[in-house]
Design an enzyme around this catalytic site. Structure first.
Site, PDB file in Angstrom:
ATOM      1  N   GLU A 135      -6.007  -5.010   3.716  1.00  0.00           N
ATOM      2  CA  GLU A 135      -5.927  -6.156   2.792  1.00  0.00           C
ATOM      3  C   GLU A 135      -7.075  -6.140   1.779  1.00  0.00           C
ATOM      4  OE1 GLU A 135      -3.322  -7.874   2.529  1.00  0.00           O
ATOM      5  OE2 GLU A 135      -2.467  -6.937   4.299  1.00  0.00           O
ATOM      6  N   GLY A 194       2.713  -2.938   8.334  1.00  0.00           N
ATOM      7  CA  GLY A 194       2.950  -3.190   9.747  1.00  0.00           C
ATOM      8  C   GLY A 194       4.403  -3.508  10.023  1.00  0.00           C
ATOM      9  N   THR A 249       0.819  -1.208   0.000  1.00  0.00           N
ATOM     10  CA  THR A 249       0.000   0.000   0.000  1.00  0.00           C
ATOM     11  C   THR A 249       0.856   1.262   0.000  1.00  0.00           C
ATOM     12  OG1 THR A 249      -1.739  -1.168   1.185  1.00  0.00           O
ATOM     13  CG2 THR A 249      -1.832   1.224   1.225  1.00  0.00           C
TER      14      THR A 249
END
Length: 663
Positions: free
Chosen positions: A427, A184, A145
């Site tokens: 996601e 993350g 992303t």
């Protein structure tokens, strides 16, 4: 705690448990994959419960910075625990995530970084990188992303340009919106990442591909040259995870760092494809499959809290001359909670079906067969979208169903809702995923209209919808399937007709697609819900449990199907397929399921087998001593350490003494 506290438990919960008609252990085994898997879960849980590093009793009092510190500390401790107890099964990492309510650092390393290398790397690449990753010599994340693009992979701006002279790829963030944003553990933790970038060879673009990129020095942890890295800032949830940003400025990596199992660039700059390039997104399929399973589990935690509390909490009478009753006795409270109970099992069975299809696809890929991939991608996209959205809606209802107490952090419900609501976005944003499902359906519809054979879950689009619903008096599975199939057929064909009609008027395909978006999403939702209902019914039918347990599952199955007819009645009756009289009949059957499930409700949530140490809820404790636990928890608040708070001396005392002007 758990069953060991039954001697002290609230008598109302004792009565509820004695009134159940089935053995909860059967459902516990079912939901946890059988005796061996449950034994493994219990074994790891016992290790976690005995280790003070994993104590969560204070988690609602930590600041975001403290939460992050604890998550990294626990993650490192978990690595030591895995080594000490030889915990090498991939499932073990999922178990600790559940135990810690996802508050454990760099989980993305095992969830996406390692699987991406396993799936997309050549044998040589796997031999080089996997030992380092599995031994935690490096820590990885998955950087897809960007600040300006997420689910729309074709729009990703990060570039990887091949330099034939040096046999290197040059990675670059050409615009501000091209910076990676959200991965993350990127912010402060990881040393490497799988980065998705637009491949450019000899000036030609070849789509998005995956590369391994080192981010930080393995000696000092400082970012390497050309890499600007940081944390994206505080979020409404997941303070335990350092989601980060990454800006690349002409960063060079060896040619061998492109994961080349399915796509290759030779030394002299020749690009080639082996198999289906969409396999590159296989890690996303795997993660979405895991998210579906998580949706069922996270919802089960909220329902454990809300159902147990509703069985303990009394609020008014049903009969003027009768006693005050638990709020779970009220039909309106049952309507809030019981459809969620049914959804836990519906999503579970649909997830199991999806998992089997995923494994079948993996076997086919090894043989070079990519035929299952389109349907798998559509189903995992649709299920991820519906399972997360439905779970979040039920979780929010659980919070409201507990009244004012449900707003308190100590209830556990706000954190559960805040954390899992993000699943509707990460996601794959849910609406975009449903449009991807719609794309699959429109291809099936187009092929069917051209006379080609179609197969899979969407094959119903090749047939014309029936004119009238003719259910059996018992409303069996086939009758319900007919109703859901008709709805999916009608909405799918309606979306296709609108799309074709707009294009016939001269509109471009992409413009027509946008102008048909709402109808397409409805069709995708109906298709996916049809799959869930079928998976639920067939799953219950095939499950080997006692008659008493199967009867409860069948009641939940019927409730789930009827609930969604209630919620979407217009889509079932708009063309007259189901008559108003039949809809009234279905409504009566819907209401009749509540008294069937009512005596089973507490034992159903007990079957989820979530111990208090992991649930962390004063309202949802196994013993039902809600009010005692609430008061004891309140006394631990830092503001209660002194009788007179410091704000009295700083602000209130001057006000009360008439000295406010001196502030």
């Amino acid at each position: 705690m758990s069953d060991s506290m039954t001697a002290r438990e609230n008598p109302r919960l004792t009565q509820e448990r004695r009134g159940a008609s089935f053995d909860k252990h059967e459902l516990t085994l079912l939901l946890n994959g059988g005796p061996q898997e449950l034994q493994r879960i219990k074994y790891i849980q016992s290790i976690v419960l005995s280790d003070p590093h994993f104590d969560q009793s204070y988690r609602f009092t930590l600041s975001p910075a403290e939460t992050f510190d604890q998550s990294v500390k626990r993650a490192v401790r978990w690595v030591a625990v895995k080594e000490k107890y030889n915990l090498t099964q991939p499932r073990d990492d999922m178990i600790i995530l559940r135990c810690m309510n996802n508050n454990i650092g760099f989980a993305i390393h095992t969830l996406m970084f390692i699987p991406s290398i396993e799936r997309l790397g050549t044998e040589e690449q796997k031999a080089k990188w996997l030992p380092l990753a599995r031994q935690y010599k490096i820590l990885g994340t998955y950087a897809q992303t960007e600040l300006g693009h997420g689910t729309y992979l074709s729009g990703l701006e990060t570039t990887a340009t091949y330099d034939e002279m040096t046999q290197e790829f040059v990675l670059n963030s050409p615009t501000q919106t091209a910076m990676k944003w959200w991965p993350g553990a990127l912010g402060k933790t990881c040393t490497h990442c799988i980065i998705l970038a637009q491949l450019i060879v000899r000036g030609k673009r070849h789509g998005v591909h995956a590369f391994i990129l080192q981010l930080r020095s393995l000696e000092t942890h400082q970012p390497l040259p050309g890499r600007t890295i940081g944390d994206i800032g505080l979020k409404s949830s997941y303070a335990a995870i350092d989601n980060g940003f990454l800006i690349l400025e002409q960063v060079r990596i060896p040619r061998e760092n492109m994961l080349m199992k399915y796509a290759k660039v030779s030394q002299d700059g020749v690009f080639s494809i082996v198999g289906n390039p969409k396999v590159t997104y296989g890690s996303m399929v795997l993660v979405r499959t895991a998210i579906v399973r998580a949706a069922s589990y996270e919802l089960s935690k909220s329902l454990t809290i809300a159902v147990r509390y509703s069985a303990v909490r009394t609020q008014g009478k049903i009969e003027d001359s009768g006693p005050e009753v638990p709020i779970l006795d009220f039909q309106t409270q049952q309507q809030k909670l019981f459809p969620g109970l049914a959804a836990v099992f519906a999503i579970y069975f649909a997830g199991q079906h999806l998992r089997r299809l995923y494994e079948e696809n993996e076997e086919s890929l090894l043989k070079g067969d990519f035929s299952i991939l389109p349907e798998l991608h559509a189903l995992c996209s649709g299920l991820k979208a519906l399972a997360t959205r439905e779970s979040v809606l039920h979780m929010e209802t659980c919070r409201f169903a507990c009244g004012g107490h449900g707003v308190m952090l100590q209830s556990g419900l706000p954190e559960l809702y805040d954390c899992f609501s993000a699943s509707c976005i990460y996601e794959g944003e849910n609406t975009v995923l449903l449009l991807q499902v719609a794309g699959y359906l429109m291809k099936i519809l187009s092929r069917a209209q051209m006379g080609a054979d179609v197969s899979g879950v969407g094959a119903y689009l090749a047939n014309q919808p029936e004119d009238q619903w003719r259910p059996h008096d018992s409303l069996d599975g086939e009758s319900i399937f007919a109703a859901y199939k008709h709805r999916a057929q009608r909405l799918g064909q309606k979306a296709g007709e609108r799309l074709a009609g707009l294009m016939a008027q001269g509109m471009t395909q992409k413009r027509a697609w946008n102008e048909s978006g709402i109808d397409l999403v409805k069709a995708a939702r109906a298709h996916t819900q049809y799959f869930i209902v079928q998976s639920f019914y067939h799953g219950v039918e095939e499950t080997q449990v006692s008659p008493a347990t199967k009867k409860v599952l069948e009641a939940l199955c019927r409730l789930y199907a009827l609930y969604h007819v209630e919620e979407n009645a217009g889509e079932f009756v708009v063309d007259g397929f189901i008559s108003s009289d039949q809809l009234d009949w279905l409504h009566r059957l819907y209401l009749e399921t509540f008294p069937v499930i009512r005596p089973e409700a507490v034992t159903l949530v007990d079957s989820f087998d979530i111990c208090d140490e992991f649930l962390q809820s004063t309202l949802g404790c196994y013993d039902g001593n809600v009010y005692e636990r609430m008061y004891e928890y309140a006394k631990t608040d830092p503001r209660n350490k002194t009788e007179v708070h410091e704000t009295y001396y700083k602000y209130l005392r001057p006000l009360l003494k008439g000295l406010i002007a001196k502030l």
